[in-house]
Write a protein that holds these residues in place. Sequence first.
Motif, PDB file in Angstrom:
ATOM      1  N   SER A 148       0.821  -1.212   0.000  1.00  0.00           N
ATOM      2  CA  SER A 148       0.000   0.000   0.000  1.00  0.00           C
ATOM      3  C   SER A 148       0.851   1.256   0.000  1.00  0.00           C
ATOM      4  CB  SER A 148      -0.934   0.001   1.214  1.00  0.00           C
ATOM      5  OG  SER A 148      -0.196  -0.092   2.421  1.00  0.00           O
ATOM      6  N   SER A 149       2.119   1.142   0.433  1.00  0.00           N
ATOM      7  CA  SER A 149       3.009   2.299   0.398  1.00  0.00           C
ATOM      8  C   SER A 149       3.496   2.593  -1.016  1.00  0.00           C
ATOM      9  CB  SER A 149       4.213   2.077   1.314  1.00  0.00           C
ATOM     10  OG  SER A 149       5.002   0.988   0.859  1.00  0.00           O
ATOM     11  N   GLY A 153      -4.075   2.137  -1.727  1.00  0.00           N
ATOM     12  CA  GLY A 153      -5.225   1.247  -1.720  1.00  0.00           C
ATOM     13  C   GLY A 153      -4.928  -0.162  -2.167  1.00  0.00           C
ATOM     14  N   TRP A 154      -3.632  -0.504  -2.262  1.00  0.00           N
ATOM     15  CA  TRP A 154      -3.267  -1.846  -2.732  1.00  0.00           C
ATOM     16  C   TRP A 154      -3.777  -2.911  -1.772  1.00  0.00           C
ATOM     17  CZ3 TRP A 154      -1.464  -4.273  -6.926  1.00  0.00           C
ATOM     18  CH2 TRP A 154      -1.019  -5.578  -6.778  1.00  0.00           C
ATOM     19  N   ASP A 155      -4.407  -3.913  -2.336  1.00  0.00           N
ATOM     20  CA  ASP A 155      -4.892  -5.061  -1.594  1.00  0.00           C
ATOM     21  C   ASP A 155      -4.764  -6.260  -2.520  1.00  0.00           C
ATOM     22  OD1 ASP A 155      -6.261  -7.099  -0.359  1.00  0.00           O
ATOM     23  OD2 ASP A 155      -7.982  -5.882   0.224  1.00  0.00           O
ATOM     24  N   VAL A 161      -7.475  -3.029  -8.567  1.00  0.00           N
ATOM     25  CA  VAL A 161      -6.209  -2.309  -8.403  1.00  0.00           C
ATOM     26  C   VAL A 161      -5.072  -3.083  -9.064  1.00  0.00           C
ATOM     27  CG1 VAL A 161      -4.559  -1.384  -6.746  1.00  0.00           C
ATOM     28  CG2 VAL A 161      -7.009  -1.235  -6.276  1.00  0.00           C
ATOM     29  N   LYS A 162      -5.052  -4.384  -8.867  1.00  0.00           N
ATOM     30  CA  LYS A 162      -4.006  -5.219  -9.459  1.00  0.00           C
ATOM     31  C   LYS A 162      -4.046  -5.134 -10.980  1.00  0.00           C
ATOM     32  CE  LYS A 162      -3.335  -9.170  -7.537  1.00  0.00           C
ATOM     33  NZ  LYS A 162      -3.469 -10.579  -7.109  1.00  0.00           N
ATOM     34  N   ASN A 163      -5.245  -5.186 -11.542  1.00  0.00           N
ATOM     35  CA  ASN A 163      -5.387  -5.101 -12.990  1.00  0.00           C
ATOM     36  C   ASN A 163      -4.965  -3.735 -13.518  1.00  0.00           C
ATOM     37  OD1 ASN A 163      -6.307  -7.730 -13.160  1.00  0.00           O
ATOM     38  ND2 ASN A 163      -8.471  -7.157 -13.119  1.00  0.00           N
ATOM     39  N   ALA A 197      -1.472   9.411 -10.010  1.00  0.00           N
ATOM     40  CA  ALA A 197      -0.801   9.481  -8.712  1.00  0.00           C
ATOM     41  C   ALA A 197      -0.984   8.212  -7.892  1.00  0.00           C
ATOM     42  CB  ALA A 197      -1.321  10.688  -7.933  1.00  0.00           C
ATOM     43  N   SER A 198      -1.986   7.416  -8.227  1.00  0.00           N
ATOM     44  CA  SER A 198      -2.265   6.205  -7.458  1.00  0.00           C
ATOM     45  C   SER A 198      -1.376   5.034  -7.848  1.00  0.00           C
ATOM     46  CB  SER A 198      -3.736   5.805  -7.626  1.00  0.00           C
ATOM     47  OG  SER A 198      -4.010   5.483  -8.974  1.00  0.00           O
TER      48      SER A 198
END
Length: 309
Positions: A148-149, A153-155, A161-163, A197-198
């Motif tokens: 997440s750093s 929002g990484w999970d 998010v992974k995609n 930015a994400s």
Amino acid sequence: MQNITPCLFALFLTNLCLHLSSAADELYYVCGTTGNYTVNSTYSSNLKTLTSSLSTEAVAEQGFYENTIGTAPDQISGLVLCRGDVNSSICGDCLLQSIQDVMNVCPYAKEATIYYDFCLLRYSNQQFLNSTDNLNQIIMYNTQNVTSSVISGWDPSNNTVKNNFNTMVNTLFTSVSDHAAYNSRKRFGTGVINITASLPVTYGLSQCTPDFSNNTCRACLQDLIDEMPKYFSGHQGGRILGVRCSVRYEIYTFFSGNPDEQIGTISETTPPDSTSSPSKGEYSTPDCLCIITGIFAEKYVILIPLLLA
């Protein structure tokens, strides 16, 4: 030599020899199974002539050269390739080191491949120079997982998010590989992407042997790109290397000079020194190595990690 985490031999269909070396820049080597030669034999003499010509001519020919010496049954073919962003001095030093090392790690083997960050060497008593098969692929991933750093929002269970990250990497490699195949005589390209930015700024590199045609190079690279999500999802970086084409991405700069392709808004940065090696905290010997004799090879060894460091 770094310890390898417990691995499961999922498939073991050939007795190719794979080792990890303690040499700083050496990535790995593969000793072939096509026979051995003896000291002072004709094959031994031909090998010395071949390696001498490869190292000398490659520096003169911008980092790539291939040659065949002798006649059957003592004929030997070989090629060398330096990474497209290194200068002639680094290229020459790497090739000389590869010749010295391969004689030690694969003594008397008629076929061998050795890879470094900055160059590769392959020779064989089997004619392979006219083949487009991307021999002896090795899959290496960055031991640092995405967190997440790194991505807000990484999970690991969040496929969206992974995609998004995988799609960004794919977009980068589409651009970089197009450059290598269609806009570089060296068949070499680098790039950087920063579109939101994400997601982290990400750097990529693609390379083929310069004797490949535009379309052959692009097809070789695309085969690797298509394999990447299978092995690298959730990792901050990874590379697939082969004799004919290779790809690599990281979330830090690892190539020299300004990137050939820039996607999104890129801050002005000082290009890294191509002679410096990344620290172990950034990129180290991978926990998983997959060795494949060709893109559609029938024989291969694959190691599947059960645990990550």
